[in-house]
Design a protein around this motif. Structure first.
Motif, PDB file in Angstrom:
ATOM      1  N   SER A 188      45.357  42.926  37.486  1.00 28.16           N
ATOM      2  CA  SER A 188      44.912  41.797  38.318  1.00 28.16           C
ATOM      3  C   SER A 188      43.699  41.072  37.760  1.00 28.16           C
ATOM      4  N   GLY A 189      42.964  41.711  36.869  1.00 26.18           N
ATOM      5  CA  GLY A 189      41.837  41.018  36.255  1.00 26.18           C
ATOM      6  C   GLY A 189      40.490  41.598  36.625  1.00 26.18           C
ATOM      7  N   LEU A 190      39.456  40.757  36.512  1.00 27.45           N
ATOM      8  CA  LEU A 190      38.067  41.179  36.709  1.00 27.45           C
ATOM      9  C   LEU A 190      37.813  41.644  38.132  1.00 27.45           C
ATOM     10  N   ASN A 191      37.006  42.702  38.243  1.00 31.35           N
ATOM     11  CA  ASN A 191      36.481  43.115  39.536  1.00 31.35           C
ATOM     12  C   ASN A 191      35.131  42.469  39.825  1.00 31.35           C
ATOM     13  N   ARG A 192      34.344  42.319  38.757  1.00 32.28           N
ATOM     14  CA  ARG A 192      32.981  41.828  38.978  1.00 32.28           C
ATOM     15  C   ARG A 192      32.465  41.147  37.721  1.00 32.28           C
ATOM     16  N   ALA A 193      31.752  40.031  37.933  1.00 30.79           N
ATOM     17  CA  ALA A 193      31.017  39.365  36.861  1.00 30.79           C
ATOM     18  C   ALA A 193      29.636  39.066  37.417  1.00 30.79           C
ATOM     19  N   VAL A 194      28.597  39.676  36.843  1.00 28.90           N
ATOM     20  CA  VAL A 194      27.252  39.564  37.403  1.00 28.90           C
ATOM     21  C   VAL A 194      26.243  39.310  36.293  1.00 28.90           C
ATOM     22  N   SER A 195      25.170  38.629  36.662  1.00 29.91           N
ATOM     23  CA  SER A 195      24.034  38.525  35.759  1.00 29.91           C
ATOM     24  C   SER A 195      23.444  39.913  35.579  1.00 29.91           C
ATOM     25  N   VAL A 208      25.412  38.499  30.725  1.00 30.53           N
ATOM     26  CA  VAL A 208      26.331  38.706  31.842  1.00 30.53           C
ATOM     27  C   VAL A 208      27.065  40.020  31.605  1.00 30.53           C
ATOM     28  N   ILE A 209      27.281  40.773  32.676  1.00 28.02           N
ATOM     29  CA  ILE A 209      28.038  42.019  32.624  1.00 28.02           C
ATOM     30  C   ILE A 209      29.368  41.802  33.344  1.00 28.02           C
ATOM     31  N   LEU A 210      30.470  42.105  32.647  1.00 33.89           N
ATOM     32  CA  LEU A 210      31.808  42.004  33.212  1.00 33.89           C
ATOM     33  C   LEU A 210      32.369  43.405  33.438  1.00 33.89           C
ATOM     34  N   GLU A 211      33.013  43.596  34.577  1.00 35.20           N
ATOM     35  CA  GLU A 211      33.617  44.891  34.890  1.00 35.20           C
ATOM     36  C   GLU A 211      35.023  44.664  35.434  1.00 35.20           C
ATOM     37  N   TRP A 212      35.944  45.563  35.069  1.00 37.56           N
ATOM     38  CA  TRP A 212      37.297  45.492  35.593  1.00 37.56           C
ATOM     39  C   TRP A 212      37.852  46.902  35.762  1.00 37.56           C
ATOM     40  N   ILE A 213      38.962  47.005  36.487  1.00 37.88           N
ATOM     41  CA  ILE A 213      39.568  48.298  36.860  1.00 37.88           C
ATOM     42  C   ILE A 213      38.537  49.164  37.583  1.00 37.88           C
ATOM     43  N   ALA A 214      38.449  48.950  38.893  1.00 37.64           N
ATOM     44  CA  ALA A 214      37.472  49.689  39.693  1.00 37.64           C
ATOM     45  C   ALA A 214      37.762  51.177  39.641  1.00 37.64           C
ATOM     46  N   ALA A 215      36.729  51.963  39.890  1.00 37.11           N
ATOM     47  CA  ALA A 215      36.866  53.424  39.854  1.00 37.11           C
ATOM     48  C   ALA A 215      37.971  53.881  40.804  1.00 37.11           C
ATOM     49  N   GLY A 216      38.804  54.785  40.312  1.00 34.95           N
ATOM     50  CA  GLY A 216      39.868  55.340  41.134  1.00 34.95           C
ATOM     51  C   GLY A 216      41.179  54.575  41.033  1.00 34.95           C
ATOM     52  N   THR A 217      41.208  53.448  40.309  1.00 35.56           N
ATOM     53  CA  THR A 217      42.441  52.686  40.126  1.00 35.56           C
ATOM     54  C   THR A 217      42.695  52.527  38.643  1.00 35.56           C
ATOM     55  N   ALA A 218      43.870  52.047  38.284  1.00 40.04           N
ATOM     56  CA  ALA A 218      44.185  51.855  36.874  1.00 40.04           C
ATOM     57  C   ALA A 218      45.262  50.795  36.733  1.00 40.04           C
TER      58      ALA A 218
END
Length: 707
Positions: A188-195, A208-218
């Protein structure tokens, strides 16, 4: 044949019979299901690189030993277009003797026990072991269908042996596998994009910090890499419509059909030790960016991309100040204080600001930070003399200019606008760079500050040649010394004790012992100085003299000793012999009504009463009060009418004082010209007195005598 040979022959025959039974019904050679990312599956996506393992299953009640194995397989080369490799699963027991994959559609693979180190492979009863694993590539251009991927050759048999005994058992036919079309992975894509500053990352400016695939999912796909992960690409744009994105640098894995997928490393982020996190640096703080993550599977030669993913926007900011200065110290000098420190190891350190206060510590608070909301702006830029926390809570006394190189930020400040003895309170703040040139750096975020305090002033060097000698009169002491050679020495303080046993501990510093006095310098640095004092006799005195520096206080100030700086003390001692006191003279006169004559034969200051207490007859008024006091004690009333000086040469009274008892205070005296009630009483001077009642006048004097 003897009995032993007969038994051996019988045992061998029984063993061979057992092996024969095993080969007929007790063991199988089987194919595993294909494995993708170490997970067995009955469905394979075209373009993937699965693995199939040849297994040996022992279904007997006894262990079986294997010394050799030969596998002869066939496959459809239009389905499997590449045999990537074959792996021996038991290298400690069996060695590879043949590996022939040169002919499309055929696999010939043999394993044998080592002749130099024979160690048969043991298969316990009821257990299954892996013998060899084949990695291959499935043609990406195929349409969906059911297929057999690998089959036993019908021409050359596949066999397993223990020495010369065939222990193969049955060759179990493979199961049919369904080929699925090549499809993008589920993602589905990015979970979070934050300064980065929102995550508390150090030096987060332009990041900027990009995060995807939240903990516990894949994210899921049938062609994941063999480490069970997908690979990713990062797209960025400054257009909210995402019309012309640019791809950020990554380590793109290869997608060659002949490559071993076990050696392909998917890209899962650029921060060591963390998957699914990407740090994008060198951005413009305050600019809004739009990000999208694309997932790739392991199909080859053309990986499937999942591009229908979320677009997130983020504005990088730097709201995090540099770290605090470390190891802050302050060194006192004469009317100066020098602050030294170590700067933090921050790559965006811009400079330092120092706030100073007197009377109390610098006020609490922050010097400011960059704006966290539009319009994005740098933190405040202060000026010398500003009072950021209020006029009574500190003044800015130092601002280092902004430096582009953190190593150029100063680590020392010398404050010359200070006065010895006054406590100064400092707080040292760091701030980060504020730059408009690209990449724009939000800055002037100030740290919380590090505090320190001290009073300037250093002890002068000690005086020298300090002596204390007895003077000519009883109790007189003459102190002499050579002044400290330091220009900033303001004087000498002398303290004493009379306890001979404790003279060193009782005079250990400038606060101990008894104070003699403070003596300002009159002759100059290094020059001789002396002072004469009177002290009670009868003691041996131990003195210690301390030179003190110049401050804004006087010795009379109650804080003087606390705020001045004192040198090491210099010792001296003197003995003042005791004076023997006794009543040497008692003066008695019988006064009769009318005129009487008398004189005071000893110093007025030595007169005492009957209890030995000082009796003040220093003036005519006080002498009249003493006379009347004795008259009242004897007659019940005041008896003195007049008092005058007697001129024996001319036989007449001079300077008459007449007393009117109807009045009080100075009004009761009537004096002839040139005379007053405050005329001093002089030893040996003749006086004439008129009294109204007879009484006895007695004076006592204590006269000291030196032993």
């Amino acid at each position: 044949m003897n009995k032993n040979n007969f038994l051996k022959t019988k045992a061998i025959a029984f063993f061979l019979l057992t092996l024969c039974l095993i080969s007929q019904a007790g063991a199988d050679l089987i194919f595993s299901y294909p494995k993708i990312a170490n997970r067995e599956t009955s469905k394979i996506e075209v373009g993937s690189s699965p693995q199939i393992t040849i297994k040996y299953e022992n279904r007997t009640s006894s262990s079986i030993f294997i010394t050799s194995a030969a596998f002869h397989l066939i496959y459809d080369s239009s389905i499997i277009d590449q045999i990537i490799n074959i792996k021996n699963e038991n290298p400690a027991n069996l060695q590879e003797k043949e590996n022939d994959i040169s002919t499309a559609g055929e696999i010939h693979y043999k394993l044998e026990i080592s002749s130099s180190n024979p160690n048969p492979l043991k298969v316990p009863a009821g257990k299954t072991v892996d013998l060899a694993t084949i990695t291959f590539h499935v043609n990406q251009g195929l349409s969906p269908r059911w297929v057999f991927l690998l089959r036993w050759s019908g021409v050359i048999p596949s066999e397993v042996y223990y020495k010369t005994v065939n222990v193969t058992g049955s060759l179990v036919s493979p199961v049919a596998i369904y080929l699925e079309p090549s499809m993008p992975p589920s993602f589905s894509g990015l979970n979070r994009a934050v300064s980065a500053n929102a995550l508390g990352v150090q030096n987060p400016g332009n990041t900027v910090i990009l995060e995807w695939i939240a903990a516990g999912t894949a994210a899921w796909d049938r062609t994941k890499y063999y480490n069970n992960k997908l690979s990713y690409r990062i797209l960025r744009d400054t257009d909210s419509g995402f019309r012309s994105p640019s791809e950020l640098p990554i380590t793109e894995p290869t997608h060659n059909p002949e490559d071993d997928p076990m050696l392909r490393a998917p890209f899962t982020g650029n921060i060591a030790g963390k998957d699914y996190v990407y740090e994008d640096k060198d951005l413009d703080d305050g600019t809004t960016y739009y990000y999208k993550i694309v997932a790739l599977d392991d199909t080859s030669p053309n990986p499937n991309l999942q591009e229908r993913t979320t677009v997130l926007e983020v504005t990088p900011l730097d709201l995090t100040p540099p770290g605090e200065v470390k190891n802050l110290t302050v060194v006192a000098g004469d009317n100066r204080l020098t602050l030294r420190w170590e700067n933090p190891n921050d790559n965006d350190l811009g400079g330092v600001v120092i706030v100073r206060n007197t009377g109390r510590p610098v006020g609490a608070g922050n010097l400011g930070s960059a704006s966290a909301a539009p319009p994005y702006a740098h933190g405040p830029e202060w000026n010398m003399g500003d009072t950021p926390f209020g006029p009574e809570n500190g003044t800015i006394v130092f601002i280092s200019p902004q430096e582009s190189d953190p190593s150029a930020v100063p680590t020392e400040f010398e404050d010359l606008e200070v006065e010895n003895g006054v406590i100064y309170y400092y707080k040292v703040f760091t701030y980060d760079r504020a730059e408009e040139a690209g990449p724009r750096q939000m800055g002037r975020n100030y740290s919380k500050g590090v505090s320190i305090s001290k009073a300037p002033g250093i002890p002068p060097r000690p005086i020298s040649n300090f002596t204390a000698t007895r003077g000519l009169t009883p109790g007189e002491v003459i102190f002499s010394w050579d002044n400290s050679p330091d220009e900033f020495c303001d004087g000498v303080m002398i303290r004493y004790t009379t306890d001979e046993r404790l003279k060193f501990s009782a005079l250990r510093d400038e606060r101990s012992g008894n104070l003699v006095g403070f003596f300002p310098i009159t002759s100059g640095p290094g020059m001789p100085e002396s002072v004469t004092l009177s002290l009670p006799s009868g003691w041996t005195y131990y003195f210690k003299a301390f030179a003190y520096n110049r401050t804004g206080l006087t010795p009379e100030d109650p804080d003087f000793i606390a705020r001045a700086s004192f040198s090491a003390g210099q010792m001296a001692a003197v003995n003042l012999p005791a004076e023997e006191a006794e009543i040497l003279f008692t003066y008695t006169y019988e006064f009769q009504p009318g005129i009487n004559y008398f004189a005071i034969p000893f110093p007025a200051e030595r007169v005492v009463d009957e209890l030995g207490r000082a009796l003040d007859i220093s003036t005519w008024e006080k002498l009249i009060d003493v006379l009347n006091s004795q008259a009242r004690a004897q007659t019940g009333e005041n008896a003195i009418r007049t008092l005058g000086r007697w001129n024996a040469l001319e036989q007449k009274a001079e300077g008459i004082v007449e007393i009117d008892y109807t009045k009080v205070g100075p009004e009761r005296f009537t004096c002839t010209p040139g005379t007053s009630s405050n005329t001093p009483v002089i030893q040996g001077e003749p006086y004439v007195i008129s009294v109204s009642k007879p009484f006895t006048f007695t004076l006592r004097a204590i006269i000291p005598r030196t032993r």
